[in-house]
Design a protein around this motif. Structure first.
Motif, PDB file in Angstrom:
ATOM      1  N   TYR A 216      -4.503   9.282  -7.277  1.00 41.09           N
ATOM      2  CA  TYR A 216      -4.885   9.582  -5.893  1.00 41.09           C
ATOM      3  C   TYR A 216      -4.800  11.078  -5.660  1.00 41.09           C
ATOM      4  O   TYR A 216      -3.802  11.713  -6.007  1.00 41.09           O
ATOM      5  CB  TYR A 216      -3.975   8.856  -4.903  1.00 41.09           C
TER       6      TYR A 216
ATOM      7  N   ASN B 221       0.828  -1.204   0.000  1.00 37.35           N
ATOM      8  CA  ASN B 221       0.000   0.000   0.000  1.00 37.35           C
ATOM      9  C   ASN B 221       0.859   1.248   0.000  1.00 37.35           C
ATOM     10  O   ASN B 221       2.061   1.200   0.294  1.00 37.35           O
ATOM     11  CB  ASN B 221      -0.927   0.005   1.219  1.00 37.35           C
TER      12      ASN B 221
ATOM     13  N   TYR C  42      -3.806   4.107 -11.026  1.00 39.55           N
ATOM     14  CA  TYR C  42      -4.820   4.870 -10.309  1.00 39.55           C
ATOM     15  C   TYR C  42      -4.296   6.271 -10.016  1.00 39.55           C
ATOM     16  O   TYR C  42      -3.088   6.474  -9.837  1.00 39.55           O
ATOM     17  CB  TYR C  42      -5.170   4.188  -8.988  1.00 39.55           C
TER      18      TYR C  42
ATOM     19  N   SER D 230      -9.440   8.027  -4.818  1.00 41.32           N
ATOM     20  CA  SER D 230      -8.621   7.299  -5.773  1.00 41.32           C
ATOM     21  C   SER D 230      -9.499   6.764  -6.891  1.00 41.32           C
ATOM     22  O   SER D 230     -10.591   6.248  -6.624  1.00 41.32           O
ATOM     23  CB  SER D 230      -7.908   6.135  -5.067  1.00 41.32           C
TER      24      SER D 230
ATOM     25  N   THR E 202      -5.296  -1.736  -0.796  1.00 43.46           N
ATOM     26  CA  THR E 202      -5.293  -2.647  -1.937  1.00 43.46           C
ATOM     27  C   THR E 202      -5.685  -4.055  -1.511  1.00 43.46           C
ATOM     28  O   THR E 202      -5.415  -4.490  -0.391  1.00 43.46           O
ATOM     29  CB  THR E 202      -3.907  -2.696  -2.594  1.00 43.46           C
TER      30      THR E 202
ATOM     31  N   TYR F 260      -0.463   5.755  -8.836  1.00 42.80           N
ATOM     32  CA  TYR F 260       0.207   4.554  -8.392  1.00 42.80           C
ATOM     33  C   TYR F 260      -0.234   3.382  -9.271  1.00 42.80           C
ATOM     34  O   TYR F 260      -1.385   3.295  -9.702  1.00 42.80           O
ATOM     35  CB  TYR F 260      -0.030   4.268  -6.909  1.00 42.80           C
TER      36      TYR F 260
ATOM     37  N   THR G 291      -3.945   3.977   0.845  1.00 40.73           N
ATOM     38  CA  THR G 291      -4.639   2.999   0.005  1.00 40.73           C
ATOM     39  C   THR G 291      -4.963   1.736   0.789  1.00 40.73           C
ATOM     40  O   THR G 291      -4.377   1.476   1.845  1.00 40.73           O
ATOM     41  CB  THR G 291      -3.787   2.626  -1.226  1.00 40.73           C
TER      42      THR G 291
ATOM     43  N   VAL H  12       3.169  -1.744  -5.321  1.00 46.66           N
ATOM     44  CA  VAL H  12       2.701  -0.408  -5.673  1.00 46.66           C
ATOM     45  C   VAL H  12       3.891   0.459  -6.061  1.00 46.66           C
ATOM     46  O   VAL H  12       4.910   0.464  -5.367  1.00 46.66           O
ATOM     47  CB  VAL H  12       1.931   0.233  -4.499  1.00 46.66           C
TER      48      VAL H  12
ATOM     49  N   SER I 204      -8.783  12.796  -0.599  1.00 49.75           N
ATOM     50  CA  SER I 204      -8.481  11.390  -0.282  1.00 49.75           C
ATOM     51  C   SER I 204      -9.257  10.408  -1.154  1.00 49.75           C
ATOM     52  O   SER I 204      -9.780   9.393  -0.677  1.00 49.75           O
ATOM     53  CB  SER I 204      -8.780  11.102   1.207  1.00 49.75           C
TER      54      SER I 204
END
Length: 481
Positions: A225, A180, A223, A232, A197, A216, A195, A203, A230
């Motif tokens: 971010y 993450n 994605y 994504s 995940t 990322y 994140t 990542v 906050s």
């Protein structure tokens, strides 16, 4: 003591004084480009007299010792130059403190080398202490597994990739766990998870120039971010695994290296290089079949340099033409852009090994330095046209500074002798300039010792930052203002 004895003692002292020397990140795809890049032959330099070698005034070439005392993780022993030879500084000899070069940040495990897998690392901050050569070492974060540091463009915060024990077996494996992204502002050094995940994989982060957004990659997807809200969202997806992505400094283009599919390709050409245009939301295939490549944008965002791996040479492309230009046909090459984007410095390991300069305006190449050995990636000073490079020859290693305008080179340090084929074959590597352009930090690996050191370009003053002999090697090294 007789007068004769005093006279002879005075002569010996005079001879000793005279004999000492000085120091010195779902889109609409457009038509792919051809799989084989177009080639443009670089214009060779006009034969001239050999380039001058300029040694800074008042400084002789420094010599790195073949053996030094072990240094604890919290304190480094001071060293200084005397007659061009690195020696331990006597306790009664005043040594100038290094200027405030900011903080050196790196990941490191202060443990003996481990052959069965990577050890968890700590995040260290190092800065000069109150005594010359001593360093204040702060382990800000500990027990980090598979960490990766990604510094924001304004150098105020890190995005940190971390692996976690997602299966609950008490063992963190970078091959079997999820990773993450975390935020780590340098102002308060508070680690915040961003994140969550649910896919196994590594990542990788790419910052946008506004310092408020980053992309990322995870498996086949990219994605975006947004730190302000906050959130994504997925913006790109590829047929194969994404290995790296990098934004142009202006945030308009994103270069992505990925696998061409889930199936292996013959001949090692199993990767592709694509450019994503954020303004038009289009994906452009620059090279649809190639070996693994590294990429690097010019500071003005007009050029991209990439290599096909160690067997396929070095290429550049302009975002206005999107036609690859071949600089090196084959062999291992390292390249980096000057701060003003006027030069691309690159090395070749063909023959004796050369340091070259490519001009994007004239599209011509000139050889700045020819050496007998393997060269590291050239690193540009942040404030001028100087670049540092390490030359690792058969018999010795040396740290060289070259001036792209004056066309001069200076050997400022002689390092350890290369060992037998293996990890110590390149004893000088991992170069960094200090933010003020005065100091050069390097990793030195001899047969008997390994350390992270720094040298003042003007005076030759040399200090050991970290001795990691018989221990793991620090990585993800940054030099912050």
């Amino acid at each position: 003591m007789t007068r004769l004895h005093l006279f002879l003692l005075g002569c010996v002292c005079l001879l000793l004084v005279v004999g000492c020397g000085g120091k010195g990140e779902p889109v609409t795809a457009v038509t792919p480009m051809p799989s084989t890049p177009a080639t443009e032959t670089a214009v060779p330099p006009t034969p001239t007299q050999p380039l001058a070698t300029d040694t800074p005034v008042g400084m002789e070439t420094a010599v790195l010792p073949t053996n030094t005392a072990t240094v604890s993780p919290t304190t480094a022993t001071s060293t200084a130059l005397s007659a061009g030879v690195l020696t331990e500084t006597p306790t009664n000899t005043p040594v100038p403190l290094p200027p405030s070069p900011g903080e050196i940040v790196f990941l490191w495990s202060p443990e003996p080398k481990y052959d069965y897998g990577p050890l968890p690392q700590n995040l260290y901050f190092a800065k000069p202490g109150d005594v010359a050569g001593e360093w204040e070492m702060e382990a800000a974060l500990t027990e980090l597994h598979g960490a990766g540091l990604y510094l924001s463009p304004d150098s105020t915060k890190f995005a940190i990739r971390l692996f976690e024990d997602t299966n609950g077996d008490g063992i963190v494996s970078t091959r079997a766990e999820n990773s993450n992204a975390y935020l780590y502002p340098l102002a308060d050094k508070t680690l915040t998870r961003l994140t969550a995940t649910e896919i196994r994989g590594a990542v990788r982060v790419g910052w946008l120039p506004d310092n408020k957004q980053f992309t990322y990659s995870l498996q086949k997807d990219i994605y975006l971010y947004n730190l302000e809200d906050s959130t994504s969202r997925q913006i790109l997806s590829f047929p194969g695994l994404i290995y790296l992505h990098q934004w142009s400094p202006d945030g308009r283009w994103l270069a992505i290296v990925s696998s061409i599919s889930d199936e292996p390709a013959p001949g090692g050409e199993s990767h592709r290089l694509d450019l994503y245009n954020r303004e038009t939301n289009t994906l452009i295939s620059l090279v649809d079949k190639m070996g693994f490549s590294g990429v690097d944008w010019s500071p003005d965002s007009q050029w991209l340099v990439f290599n096909y791996d160690s067997n396929h040479g070095l290429f550049v492309t302009s975002v206005n033409e999107l036609t690859p230009i071949e600089l090196v046909s084959s062999g291992l090459s390292f390249a980096s852009w000057s701060p003003d984007s006027q030069w691309l410095a690159f090395t070749t390991d063909i023959g004796a090994g050369n340091l070259n300069l490519w001009n994007p305006n004239t599209r011509s190449t000139e050889t700045l330095f020819g050496g007998n050995g393997r060269m590291t990636q050239p690193i540009w000073s942040p404030h001028n046209n100087r670049l540092a490079i390490a030359l690792n020859g058969e018999e010795e290693s040396s740290l060289i500074v070259a001036d792209a305008v004056l066309k001069t080179t200076s050997t400022i340090l002689v390092g350890p002798k290369p060992g037998p084929p293996g990890p110590f074959r390149r004893p000088l590597k991992t170069l960094h300039w200090s933010p003020d352009g005065q100091w050069i930090m390097f990793e030195a690996s001899g047969e008997d010792n390994q350390n992270l050191s720094m040298i003042d370009y003007s005076t030759g003053d040399l200090f050991t930052v970290l001795d990691f002999t018989e221990m793991t090697t620090p990585d993800n090294v940054y030099w912050l203002p």
